[in-house]
Write a protein that holds these residues in place. Structure first.
Motif, PDB file in Angstrom:
ATOM      1  N   GLY A   1       0.790  -1.226   0.000  1.00  0.00           N
ATOM      2  CA  GLY A   1       0.000   0.000   0.000  1.00  0.00           C
ATOM      3  C   GLY A   1       0.820   1.273   0.000  1.00  0.00           C
ATOM      4  O   GLY A   1       0.270   2.363  -0.203  1.00  0.00           O
ATOM      5  N   GLU A   2       2.131   1.154   0.219  1.00  0.00           N
ATOM      6  CA  GLU A   2       2.994   2.333   0.196  1.00  0.00           C
ATOM      7  C   GLU A   2       3.379   2.681  -1.241  1.00  0.00           C
ATOM      8  O   GLU A   2       3.042   1.966  -2.190  1.00  0.00           O
ATOM      9  CB  GLU A   2       4.266   2.079   1.012  1.00  0.00           C
ATOM     10  CG  GLU A   2       4.044   1.927   2.505  1.00  0.00           C
ATOM     11  CD  GLU A   2       5.353   1.717   3.253  1.00  0.00           C
ATOM     12  OE1 GLU A   2       5.377   1.956   4.468  1.00  0.00           O
ATOM     13  OE2 GLU A   2       6.348   1.307   2.616  1.00  0.00           O
TER      14      GLU A   2
ATOM     15  N   LYS B   1       5.139  -6.245  -5.350  1.00  0.00           N
ATOM     16  CA  LYS B   1       5.078  -5.826  -6.749  1.00  0.00           C
ATOM     17  C   LYS B   1       5.185  -4.298  -6.806  1.00  0.00           C
ATOM     18  O   LYS B   1       4.445  -3.591  -6.113  1.00  0.00           O
ATOM     19  CB  LYS B   1       3.763  -6.256  -7.403  1.00  0.00           C
ATOM     20  CG  LYS B   1       3.348  -7.708  -7.152  1.00  0.00           C
ATOM     21  CD  LYS B   1       4.272  -8.697  -7.807  1.00  0.00           C
ATOM     22  CE  LYS B   1       3.706 -10.108  -7.750  1.00  0.00           C
ATOM     23  NZ  LYS B   1       3.469 -10.612  -6.383  1.00  0.00           N
ATOM     24  N   ILE B   2       6.103  -3.802  -7.599  1.00  0.00           N
ATOM     25  CA  ILE B   2       6.257  -2.358  -7.793  1.00  0.00           C
ATOM     26  C   ILE B   2       5.930  -2.041  -9.244  1.00  0.00           C
ATOM     27  O   ILE B   2       6.482  -2.652 -10.164  1.00  0.00           O
ATOM     28  CB  ILE B   2       7.687  -1.890  -7.460  1.00  0.00           C
ATOM     29  CG1 ILE B   2       8.020  -2.206  -5.992  1.00  0.00           C
ATOM     30  CG2 ILE B   2       7.831  -0.391  -7.712  1.00  0.00           C
ATOM     31  CD1 ILE B   2       9.429  -1.815  -5.584  1.00  0.00           C
TER      32      ILE B   2
ATOM     33  N   GLN C   1       8.275  11.077  -8.310  1.00  0.00           N
ATOM     34  CA  GLN C   1       8.087   9.653  -8.600  1.00  0.00           C
ATOM     35  C   GLN C   1       7.431   8.940  -7.414  1.00  0.00           C
ATOM     36  O   GLN C   1       7.975   8.905  -6.314  1.00  0.00           O
ATOM     37  CB  GLN C   1       9.433   8.986  -8.918  1.00  0.00           C
ATOM     38  CG  GLN C   1       9.292   7.569  -9.454  1.00  0.00           C
ATOM     39  CD  GLN C   1      10.637   6.951  -9.782  1.00  0.00           C
ATOM     40  OE1 GLN C   1      11.584   7.046  -9.002  1.00  0.00           O
ATOM     41  NE2 GLN C   1      10.742   6.319 -10.948  1.00  0.00           N
ATOM     42  N   LYS C   2       6.253   8.398  -7.630  1.00  0.00           N
ATOM     43  CA  LYS C   2       5.541   7.657  -6.591  1.00  0.00           C
ATOM     44  C   LYS C   2       5.025   6.356  -7.199  1.00  0.00           C
ATOM     45  O   LYS C   2       3.965   6.324  -7.824  1.00  0.00           O
ATOM     46  CB  LYS C   2       4.392   8.490  -6.023  1.00  0.00           C
ATOM     47  CG  LYS C   2       4.858   9.721  -5.255  1.00  0.00           C
ATOM     48  CD  LYS C   2       3.699  10.473  -4.626  1.00  0.00           C
ATOM     49  CE  LYS C   2       4.199  11.675  -3.839  1.00  0.00           C
ATOM     50  NZ  LYS C   2       3.085  12.427  -3.193  1.00  0.00           N
ATOM     51  N   LEU C   3       5.792   5.307  -7.012  1.00  0.00           N
ATOM     52  CA  LEU C   3       5.467   4.010  -7.591  1.00  0.00           C
ATOM     53  C   LEU C   3       4.726   3.162  -6.562  1.00  0.00           C
ATOM     54  O   LEU C   3       5.237   2.928  -5.462  1.00  0.00           O
ATOM     55  CB  LEU C   3       6.750   3.300  -8.032  1.00  0.00           C
ATOM     56  CG  LEU C   3       7.672   4.114  -8.958  1.00  0.00           C
ATOM     57  CD1 LEU C   3       8.971   3.364  -9.197  1.00  0.00           C
ATOM     58  CD2 LEU C   3       6.975   4.428 -10.269  1.00  0.00           C
ATOM     59  N   PRO C   4       3.522   2.690  -6.884  1.00  0.00           N
ATOM     60  CA  PRO C   4       2.728   1.922  -5.912  1.00  0.00           C
ATOM     61  C   PRO C   4       3.325   0.543  -5.631  1.00  0.00           C
ATOM     62  O   PRO C   4       3.889  -0.102  -6.515  1.00  0.00           O
ATOM     63  CB  PRO C   4       1.360   1.809  -6.588  1.00  0.00           C
ATOM     64  CG  PRO C   4       1.641   1.959  -8.048  1.00  0.00           C
ATOM     65  CD  PRO C   4       2.811   2.895  -8.154  1.00  0.00           C
ATOM     66  N   ILE C   5       3.170   0.109  -4.375  1.00  0.00           N
ATOM     67  CA  ILE C   5       3.669  -1.188  -3.923  1.00  0.00           C
ATOM     68  C   ILE C   5       2.491  -2.045  -3.476  1.00  0.00           C
ATOM     69  O   ILE C   5       1.642  -1.589  -2.700  1.00  0.00           O
ATOM     70  CB  ILE C   5       4.649  -1.026  -2.741  1.00  0.00           C
ATOM     71  CG1 ILE C   5       5.831  -0.142  -3.139  1.00  0.00           C
ATOM     72  CG2 ILE C   5       5.139  -2.387  -2.253  1.00  0.00           C
ATOM     73  CD1 ILE C   5       6.714   0.240  -1.962  1.00  0.00           C
ATOM     74  N   THR C   6       2.427  -3.272  -3.961  1.00  0.00           N
ATOM     75  CA  THR C   6       1.389  -4.212  -3.525  1.00  0.00           C
ATOM     76  C   THR C   6       2.038  -5.553  -3.195  1.00  0.00           C
ATOM     77  O   THR C   6       3.092  -5.895  -3.733  1.00  0.00           O
ATOM     78  CB  THR C   6       0.322  -4.423  -4.615  1.00  0.00           C
ATOM     79  OG1 THR C   6       0.958  -4.895  -5.820  1.00  0.00           O
ATOM     80  CG2 THR C   6      -0.418  -3.131  -4.912  1.00  0.00           C
ATOM     81  N   ARG C   7       1.408  -6.288  -2.306  1.00  0.00           N
ATOM     82  CA  ARG C   7       1.898  -7.620  -1.943  1.00  0.00           C
ATOM     83  C   ARG C   7       0.926  -8.680  -2.461  1.00  0.00           C
ATOM     84  O   ARG C   7      -0.288  -8.568  -2.278  1.00  0.00           O
ATOM     85  CB  ARG C   7       2.027  -7.761  -0.426  1.00  0.00           C
ATOM     86  CG  ARG C   7       2.499  -9.158   0.027  1.00  0.00           C
ATOM     87  CD  ARG C   7       2.294  -9.331   1.534  1.00  0.00           C
ATOM     88  NE  ARG C   7       3.118  -8.399   2.267  1.00  0.00           N
ATOM     89  CZ  ARG C   7       4.396  -8.608   2.560  1.00  0.00           C
ATOM     90  NH1 ARG C   7       4.979  -9.727   2.161  1.00  0.00           N
ATOM     91  NH2 ARG C   7       5.084  -7.722   3.234  1.00  0.00           N
TER      92      ARG C   7
END
Length: 376
Positions: A346-347, A373-374, A355-361
């Protein structure tokens, strides 16, 4: 056919169907015999790759009880021709090879954990634990030369505090010693890595075209392991690099199977040597960045962050070039490892204010278990 025979047959078919073996079901397969070894029951199989091909030999077992339908993991084939006169002897030899491999690996880990104490045994995260396999193209292992390399190149002594070595361990091809809050272990196994595992992962080393072919020539291995007692994962990784480099200097060392790939000795040693002058962290000797191209874009993943207690990272369907994606994953990995950063689901992350790349697990695509996952 008994339930156990049916289970053994299906296990053998599944094993042969793996992409690292035949990659498909055998055209024909039959149980050709049975035998008992070390109080366990085994089945000899003969199978054909193609309908008109030669019969080949395989073995599956062992089973402790006639009612068992789960084997203990001794399943293998070197794809050698089946000869009824020597099939049992050759099957027993394959089982003994597999047993020796796992017994040696278990012995090295157990010895290291005993030396390392409860702290290493209680560490379930894997943080600070590094291991790999130095591949050898002959059945020789000069541990004395490895000890000399450690002392000469890195000023690391593998002797006890009293200045005495451990001849009983070296005689068995196992060397365990402590240094600076870590336990290091070497274990020689006079057999190749089972199931073609090293050869399979060597194919993913895009920096070494001959990796798979050269890996096929290995006939024995040295299991290399480092466990942390009180030191940091970074220092544990540095010690592992020095230990592996000292083994890779052996004249019959042809590669290091570690972090989901097979490293080229020359490149690994070059990266290790840099620690002597600039003292950089040998990230690329410890974390492999894999790349997979598909019709929808480039995919990249890390293999090795878990040893630092961190999640592996994957980038899927990226529209960047392979070089850009690799550099991005190297930069992210270095940032995580050297600054002990833990990324969360969620970060966002970026290397600039914009640059703001979403992070998911989620479940890993190219790595085991879950990964971060980025979107890049």
């Amino acid at each position: 056919m008994t339930a156990q025979q049916q289970a053994a047959m299906q296990s053998m078919i599944n094993w042969l169907s793996d992409e690292r073996e035949l990659g498909r079901k055998p055209s024909k397969i039959e149980i050709a015999g049975e035998f008992d070894l070390h109080d366990m029951h085994y089945y000899i199989f003969k199978y054909k790759k193609t309908l008109l091909g030669k019969w080949l030999l395989a073995v599956c077992g062992g089973y402790e009880d006639p009612s068992d339908t789960e084997h203990c993991g001794h399943i293998f084939s070197e794809m050698q021709p089946y000869d009824p006169a020597s099939a049992k002897q050759e099957a027993i030899a394959m089982v003994e090879m597999i047993r020796e491999y796992w017994m040696k690996q278990a012995a090295a880990i157990e010895a290291a954990q005993q030396e390392g104490g409860a702290e290493s045994q209680d560490d379930s995260s894997g943080s600070g634990i590094f291991n790999g396999f130095v591949l050898l193209n002959s059945s020789e292992c000069d541990l004395e030369q490895v000890k000399e390399n450690l002392l000469k190149d890195w000023n690391i002594s593998s002797s006890s505090a009293e200045g005495e070595s451990h001849p009983e361990e070296e005689k068995e091809g196992i060397l365990v010693f402590e240094v600076d809050g870590f336990t290091a272990a070497l274990s020689f196994v006079d057999a190749p890595v089972p199931n073609g595992e090293a050869e399979h992962y060597a194919q993913g080393n895009y920096l070494w075209r001959e990796a798979a072919e050269i890996t096929k020539t290995h006939v024995s291995q040295i299991i290399v392991a480092v466990f942390t007692r009180s030191g940091s994962p970074l220092d544990s990784g540095k010690l592992y690099t020095k230990l592996a480099a000292s083994c890779l200097k052996l004249p019959n060392a042809i590669g290091l199977y570690s972090s989901g790939t097979v490293f080229q000795p020359e490149l690994f040693l070059e990266m290790a040597e840099m620690m002597k002058s600039d003292d950089p962290f040998p990230l690329l000797n410890l974390v492999h960045v894999g790349l997979v191209g598909t019709e929808t874009g480039m995919n990249g993943y890390t293999h090795g962050l878990k040893s630092f207690g961190k999640d592996e990272i994957e980038v899927l369907n990226s529209q960047t070039s392979p070089a850009e994606l690799r550099d991005f994953l190297i930069d992210i990995s270095g940032y995580i490892v050297e600054y002990n950063v833990t990324l969360m689901d969620g970060e966002t992350i970026g290397f600039s204010a914009e640059q703001k790349l979403p992070i998911t697990r989620s479940e890993g695509v190219y790595v085991n278990g879950e990964s971060l996952k980025i979107k890049f």
